[in-house]
Design an enzyme around this catalytic site. Sequence first.
Site, PDB file in Angstrom:
ATOM      1  N   TYR A 135      40.735  27.614  32.528  1.00 63.33           N
ATOM      2  CA  TYR A 135      40.408  26.470  33.287  1.00 63.33           C
ATOM      3  C   TYR A 135      41.124  25.303  32.559  1.00 63.33           C
ATOM      4  O   TYR A 135      40.568  24.213  32.908  1.00 63.33           O
ATOM      5  CB  TYR A 135      38.937  26.310  33.527  1.00 63.33           C
ATOM      6  CG  TYR A 135      38.327  27.246  34.396  1.00 63.33           C
ATOM      7  CD1 TYR A 135      38.985  28.354  34.862  1.00 63.33           C
ATOM      8  CD2 TYR A 135      36.840  27.034  34.662  1.00 63.33           C
ATOM      9  CE1 TYR A 135      38.398  29.033  35.706  1.00 63.33           C
ATOM     10  CE2 TYR A 135      36.250  28.022  35.663  1.00 63.33           C
ATOM     11  CZ  TYR A 135      37.031  28.970  36.203  1.00 63.33           C
ATOM     12  OH  TYR A 135      36.451  29.770  36.869  1.00 63.33           O
ATOM     13  N   LYS A 185      39.220  41.154  28.189  1.00 63.35           N
ATOM     14  CA  LYS A 185      39.760  41.981  28.911  1.00 63.35           C
ATOM     15  C   LYS A 185      41.247  42.474  28.107  1.00 63.35           C
ATOM     16  O   LYS A 185      42.397  42.152  28.453  1.00 63.35           O
ATOM     17  CB  LYS A 185      40.403  41.537  30.106  1.00 63.35           C
ATOM     18  CG  LYS A 185      40.974  42.501  30.919  1.00 63.35           C
ATOM     19  CD  LYS A 185      39.937  43.830  31.194  1.00 63.35           C
ATOM     20  CE  LYS A 185      40.778  44.798  32.330  1.00 63.35           C
ATOM     21  NZ  LYS A 185      40.180  46.000  32.401  1.00 63.35           N
ATOM     22  N   ASP A 246      27.209  33.930  37.806  1.00 64.17           N
ATOM     23  CA  ASP A 246      26.999  34.224  38.912  1.00 64.17           C
ATOM     24  C   ASP A 246      26.272  35.578  39.158  1.00 64.17           C
ATOM     25  O   ASP A 246      25.447  35.682  39.927  1.00 64.17           O
ATOM     26  CB  ASP A 246      27.999  34.210  39.933  1.00 64.17           C
ATOM     27  CG  ASP A 246      28.201  32.926  40.650  1.00 64.17           C
ATOM     28  OD1 ASP A 246      27.848  31.878  39.774  1.00 64.17           O
ATOM     29  OD2 ASP A 246      28.479  32.761  41.754  1.00 64.17           O
TER      30      ASP A 246
HETATM   31 MG    MG Z   1      30.434  29.253  38.938  1.00 64.99          MG
END
Ligand code: MG
Length: 350
Positions: A135, A185, A246
């Site tokens: 990000y 990963k 999440d």
């Molecule tokens: Mg989120």
Amino acid sequence: MKTHRLALIPGDGIGVDVTDAAMAVVEAAARNHGFSVQATRFDWSCAHFVQTGAMMPEGGIETLRGFDAIYLGAVGWPDTVPDAVSLHGLLLPIRKAFNQYANIRPHRLLPGVEGPLKSSGFDILCIRENTEGEYSGAGGRVHQGMSNEVAVETAIFTRAGVERILRFAFDQARVRRGHVTSVTKSNAQKYSMVFWDEVTREVAADYPDVTMQLMHIDAMAAKMVMAPETLDVVVASNLFGDILTDLGAAIQGGLGFAASANICPDGTGPSMFEPVHGSAPDIAGRGIANPIAAIWSAAMMLDHLGETTASKAVMAAIEAVTAKGIGTAPGRHSTDQITTAILTALEKPA
Ligand code: MG
Ligand code: NAI
């Protein structure tokens, strides 16, 4: 009497309702525990963008710098402002400007809450790197709209950034159950993620009292469903942490229960506290948003401000209320009913 200066950014949709609920609880906790809060509200939101062309005014970051903590409801109203604009206009700049590099999200089942899993005995603390990685916002598009269009988005991992989040995770494990799972990963992403694994091993060597396990994100997703009780502290990059939390929210009963803190561990800027969920346009204005995630986030804020007893009292009040089945099933109780029940439990601890 100690006064904590709070910047409130309720944001959009249910962000406003749950911020009001959380602040009512914080004020009650302050009265009971001998401190005061001085809250300043900022209406920075998508509505603000529609009026002014910006999510926050120029100098907004500097305005926030002087506060002891920031409390944010949720920001986003995709009908009027694209999500990438609202996110990059407010939340992400705050996280980066104040070096809030540790995003902490607890996942456990509150009493009376039925998650979708057979296992109820899990207590996971997810620590997401919050300022760089996938990000970072480094990239660009060329030949937009043409058949030869190219889009590039580069993930940026720095040694300083990776090492500090890992040290934060190991420190947290020391005061919990002493186990860190570092998620990457590194089989497929052979530069950044192999680097992350290397730094993890180096940091782990400084924490002989903490056990460490490296795991790939795909295997981790399965493990959080199949054996969440085996996990203690989980640390991951910005994107992987976003996705895993999440999943964590889902196994703890839903987004209505998922709390979060964006911590600036070196204290050079204010930390920010917010529920994991967004502005929920589908239920906004109906008074049925679950405020528990927001109130739990406020409890994390009180703990961060040094009001440990007040923080514990708020958590105990939340647990007393869910144990009675209040706020545990979507839509059965209103935001106000759940908030009032928590306020009542706060006044009369069991
Ligand atoms: Mg989120
Ligand atoms: P969302 O979290 O707002 O909603 C997802 C689903 O969960 C919806 O069905 C909603 O009704 C439900 N839900 C969420 N919180 C709830 C609560 N407290 N009580 C009961 N039900 C709840 O995510 P969505 O729909 O992807 O995004 C909506 C907007 O929020 C977008 O503009 C998005 O960019 C923004 N957003 C903002 C975040 C933030 O400010 N930190 C985080 C996530 C999304």
